[in-house]
Design an enzyme around this catalytic site. Structure first.
Site, PDB file in Angstrom:
ATOM      1  N   LEU A   1       9.212 -39.792   4.199  1.00  0.00           N
ATOM      2  CA  LEU A   1       8.093 -39.268   3.223  1.00  0.00           C
ATOM      3  C   LEU A   1       6.763 -40.077   3.669  1.00  0.00           C
ATOM      4  CD1 LEU A   1       9.819 -39.362  -0.140  1.00  0.00           C
ATOM      5  CD2 LEU A   1       8.773 -37.501   1.021  1.00  0.00           C
TER       6      LEU A   1
ATOM      7  N   GLU B   1       0.739  -1.078   0.067  1.00  0.00           N
ATOM      8  CA  GLU B   1      -0.072  -0.174   0.153  1.00  0.00           C
ATOM      9  C   GLU B   1       0.877   1.093   0.053  1.00  0.00           C
ATOM     10  OE1 GLU B   1      -0.185  -2.480   1.780  1.00  0.00           O
ATOM     11  OE2 GLU B   1      -2.032  -2.990   2.786  1.00  0.00           O
TER      12      GLU B   1
HETATM   13  C1  AOF Z   1       0.207  -5.269   4.390  1.00  0.00           C
HETATM   14  N1  AOF Z   1       0.746  -4.968   3.217  1.00  0.00           N
HETATM   15  O1  AOF Z   1       2.235  -5.322   1.685  1.00  0.00           O
HETATM   16  C2  AOF Z   1       2.382  -6.777   3.614  1.00  0.00           C
HETATM   17  C3  AOF Z   1       1.567  -7.296   4.969  1.00  0.00           C
HETATM   18  O2  AOF Z   1       6.910  -6.552   9.895  1.00  0.00           O
HETATM   19  P1  AOF Z   1       6.012  -5.833   8.887  1.00  0.00           P
HETATM   20  O3  AOF Z   1       5.712  -4.757   9.459  1.00  0.00           O
HETATM   21  O4  AOF Z   1       6.623  -5.766   7.479  1.00  0.00           O
HETATM   22  O5  AOF Z   1       4.833  -6.776   8.965  1.00  0.00           O
HETATM   23  C4  AOF Z   1       4.658  -7.854   8.514  1.00  0.00           C
HETATM   24  C5  AOF Z   1       3.238  -8.677   8.729  1.00  0.00           C
HETATM   25  O6  AOF Z   1       2.268  -7.474   7.925  1.00  0.00           O
HETATM   26  C6  AOF Z   1       3.034  -9.746   7.726  1.00  0.00           C
HETATM   27  O7  AOF Z   1       3.479 -10.912   8.637  1.00  0.00           O
HETATM   28  C7  AOF Z   1       1.507  -9.644   7.531  1.00  0.00           C
HETATM   29  O8  AOF Z   1       0.796  -9.996   8.592  1.00  0.00           O
HETATM   30  C8  AOF Z   1       1.379  -8.321   7.048  1.00  0.00           C
HETATM   31  N2  AOF Z   1       1.918  -8.084   5.576  1.00  0.00           N
HETATM   32  N3  AOF Z   1       0.605  -6.189   5.207  1.00  0.00           N
HETATM   33  O9  AOF Z   1      -0.955  -4.631   4.711  1.00  0.00           O
HETATM   34  C9  AOF Z   1       1.883  -5.585   2.766  1.00  0.00           C
HETATM   35  N4  AOF Z   1       3.293  -7.586   3.307  1.00  0.00           N
HETATM   36 ZN    ZN Z   2       1.108  -3.172   5.928  1.00  0.00          ZN
END
Ligand code: AOF
Ligand code: ZN
Length: 341
Positions: free
Chosen positions: A291, A51
């Protein structure tokens, strides 16, 4: 709602493949009156989310259009402070009109709170658009979060008469060169590769990525009684190795010995430890006993079986396939079948 914009967001998400794990791949498109005015995706673990990158891609005029725009994002915007600040806060601050998603974020730190935050701020929210495609794209992330264990891919090569090795477990090259290269690509795509004691001993595999470009995964070996020689390639300290056993807990160089209890079921303990180490996916490369134990426990997500035209007329029997055939294709002289539970 327009699927076309979400398909584009899904396509953008895939650009993060191989560099965002253990985070999910996420893509985002900003639409104003049927036109795409901004795009972004999560590019690298620890860096900006989809975003934020989409908002950054806007021209100054585009940014003024946000209160009349719809943001298509493949995953629920996050609501927590992780390595990045919350995307929900950003979208509220920028006064986006509407947010449409494929999937809710199963991460317990988010899990619906991203949507509630947006709704509370008066942003229209819809979810579930192309949900199946979103789940397939991030099958590893969803399995990891929902089942609290890594996504498990079982892989083996068998002869036309159903054998994986010669008599006494003697290694035989069953699949062809193209299949071998494909397996190296698979190794680069998963967080870890696993083998059992017999395979480690008889094949002495290096379990690295050589035939294609890509990163080396963590190696996992089951060696319950610590019977394996320290001279094996697995213990060469060129990449991390986890050795699961009943005897000791110790780290030497890049090898970590991890002790499990002999009194509890083995695989659940192993998978819980891998979950705690944030290993999101494992490619299990053999042998048959290992496996088959995953198959018997129902602990697997994909089976990839090469069948070569070779005949062995005896030897170690291949594991028994269960599940549904999801895909079949020809790889050189081998037939590759993919099964799902
Ligand atoms: C979003 N947009 O593009 C992604 C999300 O450690 P951080 O701040 O990078 O957070 C990672 C977590 O955020 C990840 O485990 C998932 O729940 C969310 N990823 N969220 O709004 C994104 N990559
Ligand atoms: Zn995010």
């Amino acid at each position: 709602m327009n699927e076309r914009f979400m398909l584009r967001a899904l396509e953008l998400a895939t650009l993060g493949r191989g560099s965002v794990s253990p985070n999910p791949m996420v893509g985002c498109v900003i639409e104003h009156e049927g036109r795409i005015i901004g795009e972004g995706w999560h590019q690298r673990y620890g860096e900006a989310h989809a975003e934020r990158n989409a908002v950054r891609s806007l021209s100054p005029e585009g940014e003024l259009l946000l209160p009349d725009s719809t943001l298509y994002v493949t995953l629920e915007p996050c609501s927590h402070f992780g390595k990045q600040p919350p995307c929900a806060d950003l979208l509220i601050e920028k006064r986006v009109k509407r947010v449409i998603c494929c999937n809710d974020d199963p991460n317990p730190l988010v899990a619906g709170q991203g949507f509630s935050k947006l709704r509370a701020a008066g942003i229209e929210v819809e979810t579930g658009l192309l949900a199946d495609q979103g789940r397939l794209l991030n099958a590893r992330f969803f399995t990891f979060m929902e089942k609290q264990r890594p996504y498990i891919v079982l892989k083996w090569a068998e002869t036309a008469d159903g054998f994986v090795a010669g008599a006494g477990g003697q290694p035989v090259q069953i699949s062809g060169p193209l299949s071998q290269r494909l397996v190296h690509r698979w190794r680069a795509e998963e967080d870890a590769i696993m083998v059992g004691t017999n395979t480690a001993r008889t094949d002495n595999p290096r379990l690295n990525v050589r035939l294609v470009p890509g990163r080396n995964p963590t190696r996992i070996v089951i060696d319950k009684q610590l019977a394996l020689s320290a001279d094996l390639n697995l213990f060469d300290n060129t990449q991390p190795t986890l050795g699961y056993n009943f005897i000791k807990h110790e780290t030497v160089g890049q090898t970590s010995y991890i002790q499990l209890s002999p009194d509890k079921p083995f695989l659940p303990q192993l998978l819980t430890d891998l979950f705690e180490r944030r290993i999101q996916s494992v490619l299990v490369e053999g042998g048959t006993a290992l496996l088959q134990s995953f198959i018997n426990a129902g602990l697997w997500d994909e089976m990839r079986v090469f069948r070569s035209p070779m005949l062995l007329n005896g030897g170690v029997k291949a594991p028994v396939v269960t599940g549904k055939l999801a895909n079949r294709e020809q790889i050189g002289d081998d037939e590759l079948s993919i099964y799902r539970p």
